[in-house]
Motif scaffolding. Structure first.
Motif, PDB file in Angstrom:
ATOM      1  N   ALA A   1       7.539  12.097   6.243  1.00  0.00           N
ATOM      2  CA  ALA A   1       7.255  11.417   7.509  1.00  0.00           C
ATOM      3  C   ALA A   1       6.839   9.969   7.254  1.00  0.00           C
ATOM      4  O   ALA A   1       7.304   9.052   7.954  1.00  0.00           O
ATOM      5  CB  ALA A   1       6.172  12.162   8.283  1.00  0.00           C
ATOM      6  N   VAL A   2       5.989   9.744   6.266  1.00  0.00           N
ATOM      7  CA  VAL A   2       5.564   8.379   5.931  1.00  0.00           C
ATOM      8  C   VAL A   2       6.776   7.534   5.547  1.00  0.00           C
ATOM      9  O   VAL A   2       6.944   6.401   6.016  1.00  0.00           O
ATOM     10  CB  VAL A   2       4.513   8.391   4.801  1.00  0.00           C
ATOM     11  CG1 VAL A   2       4.269   6.995   4.251  1.00  0.00           C
ATOM     12  CG2 VAL A   2       3.208   9.011   5.282  1.00  0.00           C
TER      13      VAL A   2
ATOM     14  N   GLY B   1       8.923   4.125   7.437  1.00  0.00           N
ATOM     15  CA  GLY B   1       9.016   2.847   6.750  1.00  0.00           C
ATOM     16  C   GLY B   1       7.919   2.594   5.739  1.00  0.00           C
ATOM     17  O   GLY B   1       7.869   1.522   5.139  1.00  0.00           O
ATOM     18  N   GLY B   2       7.038   3.548   5.523  1.00  0.00           N
ATOM     19  CA  GLY B   2       5.956   3.381   4.561  1.00  0.00           C
ATOM     20  C   GLY B   2       6.366   3.782   3.164  1.00  0.00           C
ATOM     21  O   GLY B   2       7.418   4.385   2.943  1.00  0.00           O
ATOM     22  N   ALA B   3       5.515   3.423   2.209  1.00  0.00           N
ATOM     23  CA  ALA B   3       5.717   3.824   0.819  1.00  0.00           C
ATOM     24  C   ALA B   3       4.936   5.117   0.608  1.00  0.00           C
ATOM     25  O   ALA B   3       3.726   5.161   0.838  1.00  0.00           O
ATOM     26  CB  ALA B   3       5.221   2.742  -0.127  1.00  0.00           C
ATOM     27  N   ALA B   4       5.617   6.167   0.190  1.00  0.00           N
ATOM     28  CA  ALA B   4       4.985   7.481   0.039  1.00  0.00           C
ATOM     29  C   ALA B   4       5.209   8.028  -1.356  1.00  0.00           C
ATOM     30  O   ALA B   4       6.287   7.887  -1.930  1.00  0.00           O
ATOM     31  CB  ALA B   4       5.554   8.463   1.060  1.00  0.00           C
TER      32      ALA B   4
ATOM     33  N   MET C   1       0.842  -1.176   0.000  1.00  0.00           N
ATOM     34  CA  MET C   1       0.000   0.000   0.000  1.00  0.00           C
ATOM     35  C   MET C   1       0.893   1.247   0.000  1.00  0.00           C
ATOM     36  O   MET C   1       1.911   1.277   0.669  1.00  0.00           O
ATOM     37  CB  MET C   1      -0.895  -0.001   1.240  1.00  0.00           C
ATOM     38  CG  MET C   1      -1.761   1.218   1.334  1.00  0.00           C
ATOM     39  SD  MET C   1      -2.857   1.212   2.750  1.00  0.00           S
ATOM     40  CE  MET C   1      -4.040   0.022   2.216  1.00  0.00           C
ATOM     41  N   LYS C   2       0.465   2.247  -0.758  1.00  0.00           N
ATOM     42  CA  LYS C   2       1.230   3.496  -0.848  1.00  0.00           C
ATOM     43  C   LYS C   2       0.358   4.645  -0.346  1.00  0.00           C
ATOM     44  O   LYS C   2      -0.817   4.713  -0.653  1.00  0.00           O
ATOM     45  CB  LYS C   2       1.653   3.752  -2.292  1.00  0.00           C
ATOM     46  CG  LYS C   2       2.488   5.013  -2.471  1.00  0.00           C
ATOM     47  CD  LYS C   2       3.002   5.143  -3.887  1.00  0.00           C
ATOM     48  CE  LYS C   2       4.207   4.251  -4.006  1.00  0.00           C
ATOM     49  NZ  LYS C   2       4.970   4.465  -5.230  1.00  0.00           N
ATOM     50  N   VAL C   3       0.951   5.533   0.419  1.00  0.00           N
ATOM     51  CA  VAL C   3       0.266   6.740   0.873  1.00  0.00           C
ATOM     52  C   VAL C   3       0.595   7.856  -0.111  1.00  0.00           C
ATOM     53  O   VAL C   3       1.761   8.133  -0.362  1.00  0.00           O
ATOM     54  CB  VAL C   3       0.725   7.145   2.303  1.00  0.00           C
ATOM     55  CG1 VAL C   3       0.078   8.455   2.704  1.00  0.00           C
ATOM     56  CG2 VAL C   3       0.415   6.039   3.295  1.00  0.00           C
ATOM     57  N   VAL C   4      -0.451   8.460  -0.675  1.00  0.00           N
ATOM     58  CA  VAL C   4      -0.267   9.573  -1.610  1.00  0.00           C
ATOM     59  C   VAL C   4      -0.563  10.869  -0.866  1.00  0.00           C
ATOM     60  O   VAL C   4      -1.636  11.043  -0.308  1.00  0.00           O
ATOM     61  CB  VAL C   4      -1.190   9.434  -2.835  1.00  0.00           C
ATOM     62  CG1 VAL C   4      -1.045  10.641  -3.753  1.00  0.00           C
ATOM     63  CG2 VAL C   4      -0.889   8.140  -3.583  1.00  0.00           C
ATOM     64  N   CYS C   5       0.412  11.760  -0.865  1.00  0.00           N
ATOM     65  CA  CYS C   5       0.273  13.066  -0.222  1.00  0.00           C
ATOM     66  C   CYS C   5       0.214  14.108  -1.331  1.00  0.00           C
ATOM     67  O   CYS C   5       1.176  14.272  -2.076  1.00  0.00           O
ATOM     68  CB  CYS C   5       1.455  13.341   0.711  1.00  0.00           C
ATOM     69  SG  CYS C   5       1.620  12.117   2.032  1.00  0.00           S
ATOM     70  N   ALA C   6      -0.936  14.747  -1.459  1.00  0.00           N
ATOM     71  CA  ALA C   6      -1.141  15.717  -2.531  1.00  0.00           C
ATOM     72  C   ALA C   6      -1.233  17.119  -1.954  1.00  0.00           C
ATOM     73  O   ALA C   6      -1.986  17.357  -1.014  1.00  0.00           O
ATOM     74  CB  ALA C   6      -2.412  15.379  -3.306  1.00  0.00           C
TER      75      ALA C   6
ATOM     76  N   ALA D   1      15.712  11.614  -2.372  1.00  0.00           N
ATOM     77  CA  ALA D   1      16.781  11.133  -1.484  1.00  0.00           C
ATOM     78  C   ALA D   1      16.235  10.624  -0.153  1.00  0.00           C
ATOM     79  O   ALA D   1      16.842   9.773   0.493  1.00  0.00           O
ATOM     80  CB  ALA D   1      17.804  12.244  -1.243  1.00  0.00           C
ATOM     81  N   LEU D   2      15.059  11.146   0.243  1.00  0.00           N
ATOM     82  CA  LEU D   2      14.436  10.722   1.497  1.00  0.00           C
ATOM     83  C   LEU D   2      13.450   9.579   1.287  1.00  0.00           C
ATOM     84  O   LEU D   2      12.712   9.213   2.199  1.00  0.00           O
ATOM     85  CB  LEU D   2      13.751  11.919   2.164  1.00  0.00           C
ATOM     86  CG  LEU D   2      14.724  12.989   2.668  1.00  0.00           C
ATOM     87  CD1 LEU D   2      13.987  14.259   3.041  1.00  0.00           C
ATOM     88  CD2 LEU D   2      15.523  12.451   3.852  1.00  0.00           C
TER      89      LEU D   2
END
Length: 123
Positions: A46-47, A51-54, A1-6, A75-76
């Motif tokens: 932050a995600v 350790g999450g996929a962002a 699962m990926k968190v999308v930050c828009a 890079a992050l």
């Protein structure tokens, strides 16, 4: 699962001063940091750090500030394929004066000529 930050990303240029200025003048900074800012881009970092996929989706210019933000996010560990860049546009930036106690003064440039929207890519 990926968190999308828009949303927004900005290049923050923080200058550390002994005290915030109370009158116009020239002040010598004791320190300087150039970091990514903007709530959506910061949330994506932050995600990734947890350790999450962002993925970050947002608007940038084709200027040096936009290139710096893409490089810093990547890079992050943030997927930046959702970045929408426009030729001739200028990326949001901020200059921040910070004193020894953490009080601050911000001068924010919201960008110029940025795309109207930034579509969220399927990931």
């Amino acid at each position: 699962m990926k968190v999308v930050c828009a949303g927004m990303a900005a290049l923050d240029r923080a200058y550390e001063l002994a005290a915030l200025p109370s009158v116009p003048g020239k002040y010598i900074a004791r320190g300087y940091r150039e970091v990514g800012g903007g709530m959506a881009a910061t949330a994506a970092v932050a995600v990734a750090r947890l350790g999450g996929a962002a993925m970050w989706c947002g608007r940038l210019g084709d200027d040096a500030a936009g290139a710096t933000l893409i490089a810093k996010l990547a890079a992050l560990g943030v997927d930046t394929r959702g970045a929408t860049r426009r030729d001739g546009a200028r990326t949001a930036t901020a200059s921040i004066l910070v004193d020894a106690t953490g009080e601050r003064i911000l001068a924010v440039f919201p960008g110029d000529g940025l795309p109207e929207d930034a579509p969220i890519e399927e990931a």
